[in-house]
Enzyme design. Structure first.
Site, short mmCIF file in Angstrom:
data_model
loop_
_atom_site.label_atom_id
_atom_site.label_comp_id
_atom_site.label_asym_id
_atom_site.label_seq_id
_atom_site.Cartn_x
_atom_site.Cartn_y
_atom_site.Cartn_z
N ASP A 89 46.23 43.27 -41.73
CA ASP A 89 46.86 42.32 -42.34
C ASP A 89 48.36 43.12 -43.55
O ASP A 89 48.05 44.41 -44.15
CB ASP A 89 46.59 41.62 -43.36
CG ASP A 89 47.39 40.00 -43.92
OD1 ASP A 89 48.55 40.35 -43.74
OD2 ASP A 89 47.01 39.67 -44.25
N ASP A 271 40.90 34.37 -37.89
CA ASP A 271 40.34 35.56 -38.94
C ASP A 271 39.78 34.60 -40.42
O ASP A 271 40.82 33.61 -40.58
CB ASP A 271 41.27 36.92 -39.14
CG ASP A 271 41.71 36.71 -40.48
OD1 ASP A 271 42.20 36.44 -42.46
OD2 ASP A 271 43.22 36.00 -40.38
N CYS A 309 19.55 29.58 -32.98
CA CYS A 309 20.14 31.36 -33.30
C CYS A 309 19.25 31.89 -32.76
O CYS A 309 18.03 32.36 -32.83
CB CYS A 309 20.54 31.30 -34.67
SG CYS A 309 21.87 33.15 -34.78
N CYS A 311 20.53 35.83 -33.20
CA CYS A 311 20.05 36.79 -33.89
C CYS A 311 19.73 37.24 -34.40
O CYS A 311 18.33 37.07 -34.34
CB CYS A 311 21.69 36.21 -35.41
SG CYS A 311 21.22 35.76 -36.48
N CYS A 314 17.23 35.63 -36.93
CA CYS A 314 17.00 34.88 -37.02
C CYS A 314 15.86 35.03 -36.08
O CYS A 314 14.95 34.33 -36.10
CB CYS A 314 17.63 33.42 -36.19
SG CYS A 314 19.06 32.50 -37.16
N HIS A 340 24.06 37.08 -40.09
CA HIS A 340 23.81 35.16 -39.63
C HIS A 340 25.38 34.69 -39.32
O HIS A 340 25.98 34.86 -38.24
CB HIS A 340 22.40 34.59 -40.46
CG HIS A 340 22.86 33.58 -39.90
ND1 HIS A 340 22.16 33.26 -38.55
CD2 HIS A 340 23.14 32.07 -40.00
CE1 HIS A 340 21.95 31.61 -38.47
NE2 HIS A 340 23.03 31.00 -39.15
#
Length: 376
Positions: A89, A271, A309, A311, A314, A340
């Protein structure tokens, strides 16, 4: 370079090639403001959770450690060990947020550092010089992010100045690359559309910056307090005038529902600090809605955060353990929760891409747009 692969209504499925690798769109960029994800995640963690693009901030890195330090360390990719695309940015939004400490004129903006109060000047040339030192994949043009709402006359005058600044950004980045002063000689430049919620100002500004044939175009100045429906309306108004063959980026947005709505309106790139920030406060995204892991009902809950999930969190830890970590104020609570939530966002965008590939994005949108933003 952006390649539009297919559309479903205004929703777009694409592919973006860069010198630091390619990524599939729609895509979510993980926000590493000061070259790190708040919550203790490294570049290697980002790979594990499916991140395609990392976003860092020009203003913060200019102040600390200093863009010349990053340049001397080989650029932001070598410094952080992230080998994929990085977008920076321009610092415009941070200057906007320092409203009480800034002074805007044609040359640029003078403002006080939020760290030590010292006076700093940043204009289009300075922003490009800093980003060239960082060596990122994509540099954002320096713009003025106007308070919303603002007077129509001020919004129009600000957009005219932002266009003049954009021309200066383009010229300066070209000079830096030609003179070998850019860490990444293939650095891309994105322009930013502004204009508050005034349709005529937004459209005219978009027409003007589209003529500059940049690598991509962003919609800025939204998600700063206006109603969500106003944001969606502005996106719809501007989209018609955005080049079809260039990537479109909606800055600083947002919730899962916001993203699904914006994809439906033709946006490719997003974003937001929200998933990481919410995670650090115990608010976790699931496919059933938002869960507050601090609630007492999870004290003996041996299920993962989200049974749907897969991930790393999890797969290995229970809700009870996560709740305990928060109550005990363990740093691990932040790390696991941020991991997560960012995995969830990246998976959400992957499922959006899959739905577009299969031609059923509308059904996916209708099923999830309200559910994912709801509280459990």
């Amino acid at each position: 370079m952006y390649t539009l692969l297919k559309t479903e209504g205004n929703a777009r499925r694409g592919h973006f090639d860069t010198v630091h690798g390619s990524f599939e769109t729609p895509a979510f960029m993980n926000v590493a403001t000061a070259a790190a994800i708040k919550g203790g995640l490294s570049a290697f963690d980002l790979k594990q959770i499916g991140c395609q693009v990392m976003l860092c901030n020009t203003y913060h890195l200019h102040l600390r450690p200093g863009d010349e330090v990053v340049r001397d360390m080989g650029g932001l990719h070598r410094f952080t060990r992230w080998d994929g695309p990085i977008l920076t940015d321009s610092g415009g939004f941070q200057v906007f947020s320092l409203a009480s400490l800034r002074k805007i004129r044609e040359e640029g903006v003078t403002f006080n550092s939020h760290i030590d109060g010292r006076r700093i000047f940043m204009g289009p040339e300075e922003s490009m010089q800093i980003q060239a030192n960082l060596g990122t994949t994509i540099a954002m043009a320096f713009d003025e992010c106007v308070k919303n709402p603002a007077e129509h006359s001020y919004a129009a005058a600000s957009c005219a100045r932002t266009t003049r600044w954009l021309r200066r950004c383009k010229a300066e980045l070209s000079r830096l690359k030609q003179e070998g002063k850019a860490v990444n000689p293939h650095q891309m430049l994105f322009g930013i559309n502004q204009g508050c919620c005034y349709d005529d100002v937004r459209i005219e500004h978009m027409k003007q910056i589209a003529e500059l044939d940049l690598d991509g175009y962003a919609i800025g100045g939204l998600a700063v307090g206006e109603p969500a429906e106003e944001m969606y309306r502005v996106i719809t108004v501007v989209e018609e005038y955005m080049p079809k063959d260039k990537i479109r980026y909606l800055m600083g947005v947002g919730t899962p529902g916001n993203i699904l709505e914006a994809i439906r309106r033709g946006v490719d790139l997003f974003d937001c600090v929200m998933p990481a920030r919410n995670a650090r406060h115990g608010h976790l995204n699931t496919w059933q809605g938002i869960l507050n892991i601090r609630n007492a009902k999870y004290e003996r809950d041996d299920r993962p955060i989200d049974p749907e999930c897969d991930c790393p969190v999890c797969q290995n830890f229970s809700r009870a353990y996560l709740r305990h970590l928060f109550k005990a104020e363990e740093i691990l609570a932040l790390r696991l929760s941020v991991m997560h939530n960012l995995y969830f966002y990246n998976t959400l965008l992957a499922r959006c891409r899959q739905a577009l590939d299969e031609g059923n994005y509308q059904a996916f949108y209708e099923k999830h747009r309200c559910l994912l933003d709801s509280r459990i």
